[in-house]
Design a protein around this motif. Sequence first.
Motif, PDB file in Angstrom:
ATOM      1  N   PHE A   1      68.783  18.212  64.386  1.00 52.33           N
ATOM      2  CA  PHE A   1      69.954  17.420  64.769  1.00 52.33           C
ATOM      3  C   PHE A   1      71.303  18.083  64.489  1.00 52.33           C
ATOM      4  N   TYR A   2      71.336  19.160  63.707  1.00 49.93           N
ATOM      5  CA  TYR A   2      72.605  19.764  63.312  1.00 49.93           C
ATOM      6  C   TYR A   2      72.767  21.153  63.918  1.00 49.93           C
ATOM      7  N   THR A   3      74.029  21.490  64.187  1.00 51.45           N
ATOM      8  CA  THR A   3      74.360  22.779  64.784  1.00 51.45           C
ATOM      9  C   THR A   3      75.423  23.453  63.931  1.00 51.45           C
ATOM     10  N   ASN A   4      75.276  24.757  63.734  1.00 51.93           N
ATOM     11  CA  ASN A   4      76.277  25.502  62.971  1.00 51.93           C
ATOM     12  C   ASN A   4      77.600  25.530  63.715  1.00 51.93           C
ATOM     13  N   PHE A   5      78.671  25.630  62.951  1.00 48.05           N
ATOM     14  CA  PHE A   5      80.012  25.668  63.534  1.00 48.05           C
ATOM     15  C   PHE A   5      80.144  26.763  64.585  1.00 48.05           C
ATOM     16  N   ALA A   6      79.619  27.945  64.307  1.00 45.57           N
ATOM     17  CA  ALA A   6      79.766  29.074  65.228  1.00 45.57           C
ATOM     18  C   ALA A   6      79.231  28.744  66.619  1.00 45.57           C
ATOM     19  N   GLU A   7      78.188  27.908  66.682  1.00 47.15           N
ATOM     20  CA  GLU A   7      77.584  27.567  67.964  1.00 47.15           C
ATOM     21  C   GLU A   7      78.363  26.479  68.703  1.00 47.15           C
ATOM     22  N   LEU A   8      79.249  25.782  68.012  1.00 45.75           N
ATOM     23  CA  LEU A   8      80.056  24.726  68.624  1.00 45.75           C
ATOM     24  C   LEU A   8      81.507  25.144  68.843  1.00 45.75           C
ATOM     25  N   ALA A   9      81.846  26.337  68.422  1.00 43.32           N
ATOM     26  CA  ALA A   9      83.256  26.750  68.377  1.00 43.32           C
ATOM     27  C   ALA A   9      83.918  26.807  69.748  1.00 43.32           C
ATOM     28  N   ASP A  10      83.143  26.921  70.818  1.00 43.53           N
ATOM     29  CA  ASP A  10      83.727  26.956  72.159  1.00 43.53           C
ATOM     30  C   ASP A  10      83.883  25.557  72.764  1.00 43.53           C
ATOM     31  N   ASN A  11      83.426  24.538  72.062  1.00 42.29           N
ATOM     32  CA  ASN A  11      83.509  23.167  72.567  1.00 42.29           C
ATOM     33  C   ASN A  11      84.869  22.552  72.277  1.00 42.29           C
ATOM     34  N   TYR A  12      85.198  21.513  73.045  1.00 41.55           N
ATOM     35  CA  TYR A  12      86.391  20.708  72.810  1.00 41.55           C
ATOM     36  C   TYR A  12      85.959  19.259  72.601  1.00 41.55           C
ATOM     37  N   TYR A  13      86.677  18.563  71.721  1.00 41.65           N
ATOM     38  CA  TYR A  13      86.275  17.210  71.351  1.00 41.65           C
ATOM     39  C   TYR A  13      87.472  16.266  71.358  1.00 41.65           C
TER      40      TYR A  13
ATOM     41  N   GLU B   1      84.659  28.755  55.167  1.00 40.77           N
ATOM     42  CA  GLU B   1      84.194  28.281  56.470  1.00 40.77           C
ATOM     43  C   GLU B   1      84.864  26.963  56.837  1.00 40.77           C
ATOM     44  N   LEU B   2      85.042  26.081  55.863  1.00 47.66           N
ATOM     45  CA  LEU B   2      85.721  24.810  56.135  1.00 47.66           C
ATOM     46  C   LEU B   2      87.156  25.051  56.598  1.00 47.66           C
ATOM     47  N   CYS B   3      87.829  26.024  56.003  1.00 46.98           N
ATOM     48  CA  CYS B   3      89.191  26.356  56.443  1.00 46.98           C
ATOM     49  C   CYS B   3      89.202  26.808  57.897  1.00 46.98           C
ATOM     50  N   LYS B   4      88.222  27.607  58.289  1.00 43.73           N
ATOM     51  CA  LYS B   4      88.120  28.039  59.689  1.00 43.73           C
ATOM     52  C   LYS B   4      87.913  26.840  60.607  1.00 43.73           C
ATOM     53  N   ILE B   5      87.079  25.896  60.162  1.00 35.87           N
ATOM     54  CA  ILE B   5      86.815  24.706  60.969  1.00 35.87           C
ATOM     55  C   ILE B   5      88.078  23.862  61.095  1.00 35.87           C
ATOM     56  N   MET B   6      88.809  23.670  60.004  1.00 35.52           N
ATOM     57  CA  MET B   6      90.027  22.857  60.058  1.00 35.52           C
ATOM     58  C   MET B   6      91.087  23.528  60.924  1.00 35.52           C
ATOM     59  N   GLU B   7      91.170  24.848  60.882  1.00 36.80           N
ATOM     60  CA  GLU B   7      92.109  25.558  61.753  1.00 36.80           C
ATOM     61  C   GLU B   7      91.695  25.415  63.215  1.00 36.80           C
ATOM     62  N   TRP B   8      90.411  25.562  63.468  1.00 37.01           N
ATOM     63  CA  TRP B   8      89.864  25.395  64.824  1.00 37.01           C
ATOM     64  C   TRP B   8      90.153  24.003  65.368  1.00 37.01           C
ATOM     65  N   SER B   9      90.090  22.991  64.505  1.00 37.25           N
ATOM     66  CA  SER B   9      90.287  21.611  64.955  1.00 37.25           C
ATOM     67  C   SER B   9      91.683  21.385  65.531  1.00 37.25           C
ATOM     68  N   LYS B  10      92.658  22.200  65.132  1.00 41.82           N
ATOM     69  CA  LYS B  10      94.028  22.030  65.597  1.00 41.82           C
ATOM     70  C   LYS B  10      94.174  22.318  67.088  1.00 41.82           C
ATOM     71  N   THR B  11      93.256  23.124  67.641  1.00 41.17           N
ATOM     72  CA  THR B  11      93.340  23.492  69.058  1.00 41.17           C
ATOM     73  C   THR B  11      92.147  22.997  69.871  1.00 41.17           C
ATOM     74  N   HIS B  12      91.111  22.491  69.215  1.00 42.71           N
ATOM     75  CA  HIS B  12      89.898  22.091  69.927  1.00 42.71           C
ATOM     76  C   HIS B  12      89.557  20.610  69.762  1.00 42.71           C
ATOM     77  N   VAL B  13      90.342  19.875  68.981  1.00 41.75           N
ATOM     78  CA  VAL B  13      90.071  18.462  68.729  1.00 41.75           C
ATOM     79  C   VAL B  13      91.371  17.680  68.891  1.00 41.75           C
ATOM     80  N   MET B  14      91.300  16.554  69.598  1.00 44.21           N
ATOM     81  CA  MET B  14      92.512  15.759  69.801  1.00 44.21           C
ATOM     82  C   MET B  14      92.938  15.061  68.516  1.00 44.21           C
ATOM     83  N   SER B  15      91.977  14.519  67.758  1.00 47.07           N
ATOM     84  CA  SER B  15      92.319  13.800  66.534  1.00 47.07           C
ATOM     85  C   SER B  15      91.182  13.962  65.536  1.00 47.07           C
ATOM     86  N   THR B  16      91.513  14.369  64.320  1.00 41.74           N
ATOM     87  CA  THR B  16      90.506  14.593  63.282  1.00 41.74           C
ATOM     88  C   THR B  16      90.696  13.598  62.153  1.00 41.74           C
ATOM     89  N   MET B  17      89.611  12.888  61.809  1.00 41.59           N
ATOM     90  CA  MET B  17      89.635  11.952  60.693  1.00 41.59           C
ATOM     91  C   MET B  17      88.935  12.591  59.496  1.00 41.59           C
TER      92      MET B  17
END
Length: 325
Positions: free
Chosen positions: A88-100, A123-139
């Motif tokens: 059920f889970y996917t690593n960040f690297a495999e989802l990095a091209d997605n938009y949410y 890795e969490l820092c990379k994810i939070m930075e990625w969220s700024k351009t790939h996610v409309m709103s992060t909770m």
Amino acid sequence: MPINIPNELPAKDILESEKIFAIEDASAERQHIRPLRIVILNLMPKKIETETQILRLISKSPLQVDIDFMKTESHESKNTSKDHLVKFYTNFAELADNYYDGMIITGAPVELMEFEEVDYWDELCKIMEWSKTHVMSTMHICWGAQAGLYYHYGIQKETLPEKLFGIFPQELVDEYDFLTNGFDEIHYTPHSRHTKIDEKALAAEKRLVVLSRSEKTGSNIIVTKGYRQIFVMGHFEYGVDTLAQEYFRDVKAGKPIHIPENYFPDDDPKQRPILKWRSHANLLYRNWLNYVYQVTPFEIEKIKDMELYHGNKDQHGYARAFKKD
């Protein structure tokens, strides 16, 4: 509308028993609409329990929602089976091209460690930075909120003299804010943490707005003016027995723990707790999903070309979205 979850996810049976409509991938593919896309970075040790709690709240929206579960490569979970994670889970690297449309970053039992000491911090820092351009709103939730405030705004956490543990009344700061629309002036939120944020540093950060708070807990719901980032210090997602499980676990282990405040009737652990935060939890998540539905472009990849004009809202309370020049 239903939530669309991975085939055979354990939470499905629980949600169906609660009369919550959840459909699997094959059924969702036959529906000709663009559902909201939400990714959940689940950092909690009991992942199945957390999945169920969060999906229960997401399901209350009238919108169809597709869910992805993200995990970090730099940390190996010891409390969830490898089979469940692989399925059920996917690593960040495999989802990095997605938009949410939205992302949820959960809490984690690492709050007494310095942020940089957490094995997946980089890795969490990379994810939070990625969220700024790939996610409309992060909770961000609990420790996830503390981590987000530290990474994005440099706001540090502080250790409390004793664990903040219980159900605490929160005062609504702005009853007309879109995210807390429909909230009572006083609402309850579960808290279970050993740390708090630096409130003076928060007050000095003009890009952030506090929506609810109390003297006991400090700030509870914090947002950017455009809702691109939301920080929830408590656990609206908790079930009625979550704090009881934590309490009895710590008692059994001989750890110092006090009875959770405002939780057991008459502070008697033999009595069943009363669930008094559910309606506001449902409102918070429904308002959030409604917001991202209103502002995310239909062609979701256009998120990368957008920014929210901070400080401006239309007459209905929606933060307006503009393309970059």
